[in-house]
Enzyme design. Structure first.
Site, PDB file in Angstrom:
ATOM      1  N   LYS A 197       3.130   6.717   4.820  1.00 27.50           N
ATOM      2  CA  LYS A 197       2.279   5.601   4.419  1.00 27.50           C
ATOM      3  C   LYS A 197       2.855   4.247   4.819  1.00 27.50           C
ATOM      4  O   LYS A 197       4.047   3.997   4.660  1.00 27.50           O
ATOM      5  CB  LYS A 197       2.080   5.642   2.891  1.00 27.50           C
ATOM      6  CG  LYS A 197       1.030   4.706   2.374  1.00 27.50           C
ATOM      7  CD  LYS A 197      -0.362   5.137   2.765  1.00 27.50           C
ATOM      8  CE  LYS A 197      -1.377   4.023   2.588  1.00 27.50           C
ATOM      9  NZ  LYS A 197      -1.224   2.936   3.562  1.00 27.50           N
ATOM     10  N   LYS A 235       0.122   3.766  -2.660  1.00 26.75           N
ATOM     11  CA  LYS A 235      -0.889   4.833  -2.599  1.00 26.75           C
ATOM     12  C   LYS A 235      -0.278   6.225  -2.502  1.00 26.75           C
ATOM     13  O   LYS A 235      -0.976   7.226  -2.730  1.00 26.75           O
ATOM     14  CB  LYS A 235      -1.844   4.563  -1.439  1.00 26.75           C
ATOM     15  CG  LYS A 235      -2.664   3.283  -1.615  1.00 26.75           C
ATOM     16  CD  LYS A 235      -3.640   3.066  -0.467  1.00 26.75           C
ATOM     17  CE  LYS A 235      -4.524   1.844  -0.691  1.00 26.75           C
ATOM     18  NZ  LYS A 235      -3.929   0.595  -0.190  1.00 26.75           N
ATOM     19  N   SER A 270      -5.762   3.563   4.515  1.00 31.95           N
ATOM     20  CA  SER A 270      -5.223   2.800   3.389  1.00 31.95           C
ATOM     21  C   SER A 270      -6.334   2.122   2.590  1.00 31.95           C
ATOM     22  O   SER A 270      -6.288   0.922   2.310  1.00 31.95           O
ATOM     23  CB  SER A 270      -4.207   1.750   3.876  1.00 31.95           C
ATOM     24  OG  SER A 270      -3.434   1.267   2.808  1.00 31.95           O
ATOM     25  N   SER A 326       0.799  -1.233   0.000  1.00 30.09           N
ATOM     26  CA  SER A 326       0.000   0.000   0.000  1.00 30.09           C
ATOM     27  C   SER A 326       0.828   1.278   0.000  1.00 30.09           C
ATOM     28  O   SER A 326       0.256   2.368  -0.108  1.00 30.09           O
ATOM     29  CB  SER A 326      -0.945   0.006   1.203  1.00 30.09           C
ATOM     30  OG  SER A 326      -2.005  -0.893   0.990  1.00 30.09           O
TER      31      SER A 326
END
Length: 465
Positions: free
Chosen positions: A268, A97, A154, A94
């Protein structure tokens, strides 16, 4: 799988209070024990400031101890402090992202969209599964709200919804992600979806590397909207449902480093079986902003510890290095103000045979921030051809300071005393003196003298120990 990551994160937070209470009760009658010393994972091939640990001759104590298989640390200006397998390709889950948000925010910057542009959740977006912001088919919301659903919990659903809305299609948006990666100078990055899933129906060649992720983070953190979202922690959003209701959705941040590390400012997390527990984080101690990327650490908690270790390691090894270091001083008078200054050099006055001009640095108090493990500082002085009447404060040369052959500062040398040029009769005498000196091979001007020193750079953490 990213859903495993989210479930663990939620359970960890909800159970934290109960666990803490139980721990207090358990320890109430127990003896106090010192914390166990963690085993250091330092590798000879790890790279510190551009050179392998082994080549630098660094000790284990001087290097960061992290579990991640891939790691990279740099500051906002691009100075790289640490690398471990930093250019080796790996899945990033993730963390993908970051680029999803970058492409969407670039569309805003270009005028192709606004933060108020409506993002619609399609059936495909609602059904992507795993890590989710609990969006439903038919939900609509402003792009800024969708970005929160993307970055805070997320949300894979938000990733697809943003891609379809901003790109026109998911494929077109992913193509823009790859184009942006190339623009940023990424060396080994391929995106195949906007969320980072990498198995089952999403199995393929999607990958990146720690060095490339750092470039993405560096770019993303230049955007105020991105910074505010990733640094804001838990939040809540309101979406418009197809049935006309406007439910509030609580979004819980996956970034646990901000819960206990005061310098943390977000970015993130990521987790899949292939990527392992991973994290791209940012920190700012008030003086320097750093970006740390750790991929495939040994646990979800350890990924944050790895990042914290890297941040603190850089901060602990930075020091302010004073540029003027001389045992000799002089009183410098400029505009009536008298100041005691270090004498960095004595510069020949070329109209005299035996006179020099005492010189100091333009800012005698100047210092430069350096990384102590990068080695000692050297200096080189260049002297101007000094003629005529010299006044305190006049430029008489330049000093260049280097650390490992990289220039870290260039400063002017200025006179710290007045020296008059020879008058007519003195000039005639000097002319005859130089004539005879020329015949006998004697020097015709005074020699330059360097008095400034460059003290050895000492690892301050070793001194503290």
């Amino acid at each position: 799988m990213t859903w495993i990551n989210d479930i663990k994160h939620t359970l960890n937070k909800k159970c934290a209070g109960l666990a803490a209470c139980a721990l207090v009760l358990a320890l109430a009658g127990a003896p106090v024990l010192a914390p166990a010393q963690a085993l250091a994972d330092v590798r000879k091939a790890d790279v510190v400031y551009g050179q392998a640990v082994d080549a630098r001759g660094l000790s284990v104590a001087q290097c960061p101890s992290i579990d991640a298989e891939y790691a990279f640390v740099m500051d906002k200006d691009g100075t790289v402090y640490f690398e471990r397998n930093a250019t080796s390709p790996t899945q990033i889950a993730s963390i993908t992202k970051i680029m999803t948000a970058v492409v969407a925010l670039d569309a805003v910057a270009s005028g192709a969209a606004t933060l108020d542009s409506t993002v619609t959740v399609s059936a495909a977006a609602a059904a992507v599964g795993e890590s989710s912001a609990d969006l439903q088919e038919g939900d609509t919301m402003p792009l800024e709200v969708a970005l929160k659903a993307l970055l805070v919990p997320s949300g894979n659903d938000a990733a697809v919804a943003i891609a379809e809305t901003i790109g026109g299609s998911e494929d077109a948006f992913v193509a823009a992600m790859n184009a942006k990666a190339a623009e940023l100078g990424c060396i080994d990055t391929v995106f195949e979806n906007p969320h980072g899933l990498d198995d089952g129906e999403f199995a393929g060649d999607q990958h990146s590397c720690a060095a490339d992720v750092a470039k993405m983070a560096q770019y993303a953190m230049k955007n105020d909207t991105f910074r505010a979202i990733v640094g804001g922690g838990d939040t809540a959003i309101v979406v418009n449902r197809a049935d006309g209701t406007k439910p509030t959705i609580e979004l819980e941040s996956t970034d646990e480093l901000m819960d206990y590390y005061s310098n943390a400012i977000g970015i993130k997390t990521g987790f899949t079986a292939l990527a392992g527990p991973s994290f791209a984080g940012a920190a700012n101690n008030g003086d320097k902003e750093l970006y740390a990327v750790v991929i495939h650490s040994t646990s979800e908690a350890q990924r944050f510890e790895d990042a914290r270790e890297l941040f603190d390691w850089v901060y602990e090894h930075e020091l302010d290095y004073r540029l003027a270091n001389s045992a000799q001083t002089a009183t410098m008078t400029v505009n009536g103000a008298r100041t005691e200054v270090p004498v960095a050099a004595e510069v020949p006055h070329t109209e005299w045979i035996d006179k020099t001009v005492k010189a100091t640095l333009a800012d005698p108090e100047a210092s430069v921030r350096i990384f102590d493990l990068n080695g000692n500082v050297s200096q080189s002085l260049e002297f101007d051809e000094v003629t005529g009447d010299v006044k305190a404060g006049d430029k008489v040369g330049t000093v260049t300071f280097k650390q490992r052959n990289a220039t870290i500062a260039t400063v002017d040398l200025v006179a710290c005393e007045d020296v008059a040029a020879p008058d007519l009769l003195e000039g005639i005498g000097i002319w005859w003196d130089r004539l005879f000196r020329g015949l006998s091979g004697q020097p015709q001007v005074a020699s330059a003298v360097t008095l400034n020193e460059t003290p050895l750079v000492v690892d301050k953490t070793a001194v503290a120990a």
